[in-house]
Design a protein around this motif. Structure first.
Motif: not given
Length: 967
Positions: A722, A800-801, A818, A820-821, A847-849, A851-852, A856
């Protein structure tokens, strides 16, 4: 303790010496020991004869007399019984030649025990004789000599070291050696051939028994010669044993010589290249032709001819070919201790040398002459210490080792069939040594259990290289005109640590920052790893390695961006290696190199700040191409510039193909052609080709447009690959299409109406991205914040994604981008950015912020960099994800560094009611779309004098990075 061990192992003999009475009495009586001495009357006392000496006390075998021993006068012959008090020496005797006594060897000596020289022992001029002893120690100003600088020895002198005390060799100065200490002198001047080594001048086919050399030689029948390979190491790919036996360096015996023709008693085992090659405007040729150079200093000749070296000399140091050698690798060694001692060796042959797995037991070893163990300062450089015109053949532990010593000269020597690093600088304190004109051939790693350091282990599996021909740990040594061929690891390994190691660790110097002495006209060929490596510095006594940039400074202090000096490596040839050159250096200058036929990359690694490759000749495939290019390696690439940190100018590139899309172990697309593009991951837009001016390409493709991982066929997020590459590369020189256009990835996200497909030039049928008028802009350096109190991510480590979308005026999606993470990526997870074009409309979301996290969020603070906003009329519209629940306190644009922010030159934007007003505006407005968590801005150039002082072709000049901050 080593000396005690030698004495303790004597079961038959005590000292036979030319010492004073007290010394001989200490040698011991009783037990019927065989002793011989010279008494006051010249008669002999030996065997069980009871001496009358006062210290002997009537003890049988004391070998003393009441009147003491009369020293032998100078110039005595070894063969004369009077030299030994009227009798011949018994075999196995320990002998001491005291100070003031001179003895001349005029016959084969007995097989002595320990020979201690405090006076002088020399070979009679012109004699054929062997000096044989378990061990020889030269001390107290004593000397062992054969010939002189003005009158070289013309006979055949052999020195054989015979001790079988392997355990004792691990203590003190060891056994089976010549040990030079406390002012001792080892001065051997043989009659070396006028040409120690040369090259073929005509190809030699497998089965040939006649070699045509570059020049006439004065070699003789029965001389041993070595012949270098001219193919890739291990090609065809076979086991190490098969390679060594059939395609590697070869030892041959001469049957006859006539001028430049040498006939051998056995056949050449594989084809050897033997002709010069010349570059012409049409390609490579065996004859000179028209060649229009981009600069007069560009080389026009490729020399891959096999080296041929003569191993035979008329002074020989050797171990016997006995069980200790065959079964335990227990060879002879020469060790020089004490700065008052002297080693002068010219025209000497060394056979069966080095002691496998025993630290410090090398064929030639200068040991701490300039730095005592643990010292903080040098006691000074040595004077008149050298090995010249000499050979080491078959060593189980290195070849020529300079340890804690400055000022040594190694010139015109041959090292052949060496275990471990061959020419070796040990602790990184060694400086002002001269290594000139040496030939190192056939170097192999020891098995791991017998290696005395980590960095020579592991052979082909070690990225950094295994046993190398030249292991150099301090840059302040002159290294010229040397050849490295057929090493299992690198040809030359320049491993410059932050500080010295082992016994030199207290010396307050920083080899990593010391300016480079001349390193020029060195050549590496047919090595198992890179021809040359300036990377992988040792970091501790064990020999572990770290990736460390060599960064020389004006005074050897730590590098701070203002005190750097340019290291110049000039006139280097790297050919037929498994990689041409790998480096990790700040601002080097590589000039007049010749690189040819290397597997994979010719130039690669990491450089910074004004690095230059210029006036060089880089050849993908030359006429020396009988073996097909191996299928186990990457395609050929001329230069991986490391994000355009190297200026590549006025070079010539010949015969590089575009290999198209190839993926290696999931790490990304592999580069091929002249300019590598798979390391352009730092920036979304690459403009560094402005620095790559006036290069000439002959039958060479400028380079394959490597695809970023997320554009690879079959990519999925599950691959964890990624990260991304630059979307557009500016082509001001017109290497791919018309000058000034942009070389763009073939993606709808980047494609404009004026774009056209590019096909490779060599061959002509590989799809190679798009050529577009541009301009393009980079969006990068993201830094996000959320929470209360605000928590910010690091702009250089955002994982981040990233999801970017290109829209038309009606919000139709034209393309997506795009990544990814990155926190789960296999590599380079923080490399996330995208490329925009003039007049485009884009959104960027995370969109994944964070991460983990289960919930979101939208950022409440954001900083990002915009690059290449230079010309009037440059603009694009950008929507950035921002939390609609809060109203920003400021939306600002400023010039600055890579994603930085300069508050003194800030453009503060004002809010407007809709996006249309932003699009129609001049870049001073923003709109917050709270319902969609988005802030819209129009990016236009900064107007002002911020960049007036930038340097042409610098990053500041090329990219003009601005920072957008929303907070």
């Amino acid at each position: 303790m080593a000396d005690k061990n030698v004495q303790d192992n004597r079961s038959l003999h005590c000292f036979v010496s030319l010492l004073m009475t007290a010394a001989l009495a200490a040698c011991g009586g009783g037990g019927g020991g065989s002793t011989v001495s010279t008494n006051t009357t010249g008669s002999t006392a030996s065997g069980s004869t009871t001496g009358a000496g006062t210290t002997g006390g009537g003890t049988t075998g004391s070998g003393t007399t009441g009147g003491g021993i009369i020293p032998v006068s100078g110039g005595k012959m070894w063969s004369d019984p009077a030299t030994w008090g009227g009798t011949k020496l018994p075999a196995g005797a320990d002998v001491v030649i005291p100070a003031g006594v001179q003895i001349v060897i005029d016959e084969n000596t007995q097989a002595l025990g320990k020979l201690t020289i405090q006076g002088e022992l020399s070979f009679k001029p012109g004699i054929t004789a062997e000096l044989s002893a378990d061990i020889i120690k030269i001390e107290g100003g004593g000397a062992l000599r054969a010939g002189s600088a003005s009158s070289p020895f013309t006979g055949l002198a052999t020195i054989t070291l015979r001790s079988t005390d392997i355990a004792g060799s691990k203590i003190g100065m060891g056994t089976r050696g010549i040990l030079v200490t406390t002012g001792g002198k080892l001065e051997l001047y043989g009659k070396a051939p006028a040409v120690a080594w040369t090259k073929l001048n005509v190809h030699a086919n497998a089965g040939a028994t006649s070699l045509t050399l570059e020049k006439p030689v004065d070699w003789k029948a029965s001389d041993q010669i070595v012949l270098a390979p001219t193919e890739w190491y291990g090609t065809p790919w076979v086991t190490q044993a098969v390679h060594d036996a059939s395609t590697a360096s070869q030892k041959l015996n001469i049957s006859s010589v006539s001028g430049a023709t040498v006939n051998t008693s056995s056949a050449v085992n594989a084809f050897r290249w033997g002709q010069l090659q010349y570059v012409t405007d049409a390609g490579m040729s065996l004859t000179r032709g028209t060649f229009t150079k981009p600069h007069p200093n560009v080389p026009d000749t490729l020399d891959e001819r096999a080296e041929v070296g003569n191993l035979t000399r008329n002074i020989v140091i050797q171990a016997p070919d006995d069980a200790a050698w065959k079964n335990s690798g227990f060879g002879a060694h020469v060790m020089i201790m004490d700065r008052a001692s002297s080693l002068q060796m010219d025209g000497v042959e060394m056979r069966r040398m080095g002691q496998e797995g025993i630290l410090g037991r090398y064929p030639i070893h200068w040991h701490l002459l300039s730095y005592a163990d643990g010292a903080t300062t040098s006691s000074g450089d040595v004077v008149n210490h050298f090995v010249r015109n000499s050979t080491v053949a078959d060593s189980k532990h290195r070849c020529l080792v300079i340890h804690g010593t400055n000022g040594v000269t190694l010139k015109n020597n041959i090292c052949y069939n060496i275990k471990g690093h061959a020419i070796f600088l040990e602790d990184a304190v060694e400086q002002r040594n001269v290594i000139d004109g040496n030939l190192v051939m056939r170097v192999r790693s020891p098995i791991d259990s017998l290696s005395t350091t980590e960095h020579e282990k592991n052979g082909q599996t070690n990225f950094c290289g295994a046993a190398t021909a030249y292991w150099l740990t301090n840059p302040n040594n002159t290294v010229r005109n040397n050849v490295a061929v057929d090493a299992q690891g690198n040809g030359f390994w320049l491993s410059y640590p932050t500080k010295p190691v082992k016994q030199g660790k207290n010396v307050p110097i920083r080899p990593q920052n010391i300016a480079h002495a001349p390193f020029e006209n060195n050549s590496a060929r047919s090595n198992g790893n890179n021809g040359l490596m300036l990377e992988c510095a040792m970091k501790n006594d064990a020999g572990d390695l770290e990736l460390l940039s060599y960064s020389p400074t004006v005074d050897g202090s730590a590098f701070n961006y203002s005190n750097g000096v340019v290291p110049v490596l000039k006139g280097i040839t790297s050919a037929k290696n498994n990689g041409g050159y790998v480096n990790r250096v700040i601002q080097p200058s590589y000039e007049q190199w010749v690189s040819a036929d290397n597997l994979g990359r010719a130039f690669s690694g990491a450089v910074q700040y004004g690095s230059t490759l210029k006036h060089s000749l880089v050849i993908g495939t030359s006429l020396n191409n009988r073996q097909p290019y191996p299928n186990y390696t990457d395609p050929q690439l001329a230069v991986a510039s490391y994000h355009s940190q190297m200026d590549i100018k006025e070079n010539v590139f010949v015969n590089f193909k575009n290999a198209g899309n190839q993926v290696n172990d999931g790490s990304g697309d592999i580069a091929s052609g002249v300019f590598g593009t798979n390391d352009y991951y730092i920036r979304p837009l690459e403009k560094g080709f402005k620095r790559n001016a006036n290069n000439k390409l002959i039958a060479a493709d400028p380079g394959y447009r490597a695809l970023p991982p997320h554009m690879q066929s079959g990519y999925t997020a599950a691959t964890k690959n990624n990260w991304t590459l630059s979307g557009a590369i500016w082509d001001p020189e017109g290497y791919w299409d018309a000058p000034g256009r942009y070389w763009v990835l073939d993606s709808p996200f980047l494609k404009a109406a004026d774009c056209k497909p590019i096909a490779s030039k060599v061959p002509t049928n590989v799809a190679n991205g798009l050529s577009c008028a541009g301009p393009y802009y980079g969006v990068q350096g993201f830094q996000l914040g959320s929470g209360s109190p605000l928590v910010l991510t690091d702009q250089y480590s955002l994982y981040e994604t990233l999801a970017a979308t290109r829209l038309d005026a009606n919000d139709n999606v034209l393309g997506t981008w795009r990544i990814e993470r990155g926190d789960i990526s296999n590599m380079l997870g923080n490399m996330r950015h995208f490329t925009a074009m003039k007049g485009g409309i884009y959104t960027v979301r995370f969109p994944e912020y964070p991460n983990g996290a289960a919930t979101k969020l939208s950022p409440r603070w954001i900083n990002l960099g915009i690059e290449n906003m230079i010309a009037s009329g440059d603009s694009f519209v950008l929507g950035v994800q921002f939390d609609g629940a809060v109203t920003p306190s400021a939306v600002q644009l400023s010039p600055g560094g890579n994603g930085g922010f300069d508050a003194m030159h800030t453009r503060v934007m004002t809010a407007v009611a809709n996006r249309a007003l932003v699009v129609a505006g001049d870049g001073t407005k923003y709109w917050q779309d709270k319902a969609n968590n988005m802030i819209w801005v129009k990016i236009t150039p900064y107007v002002g004098n911020y960049w007036n002082g930038v340097i042409g072709n610098s990053d500041d000049d090329l990219y003009r990075v601005m920072a957008l901050r929303i907070q």
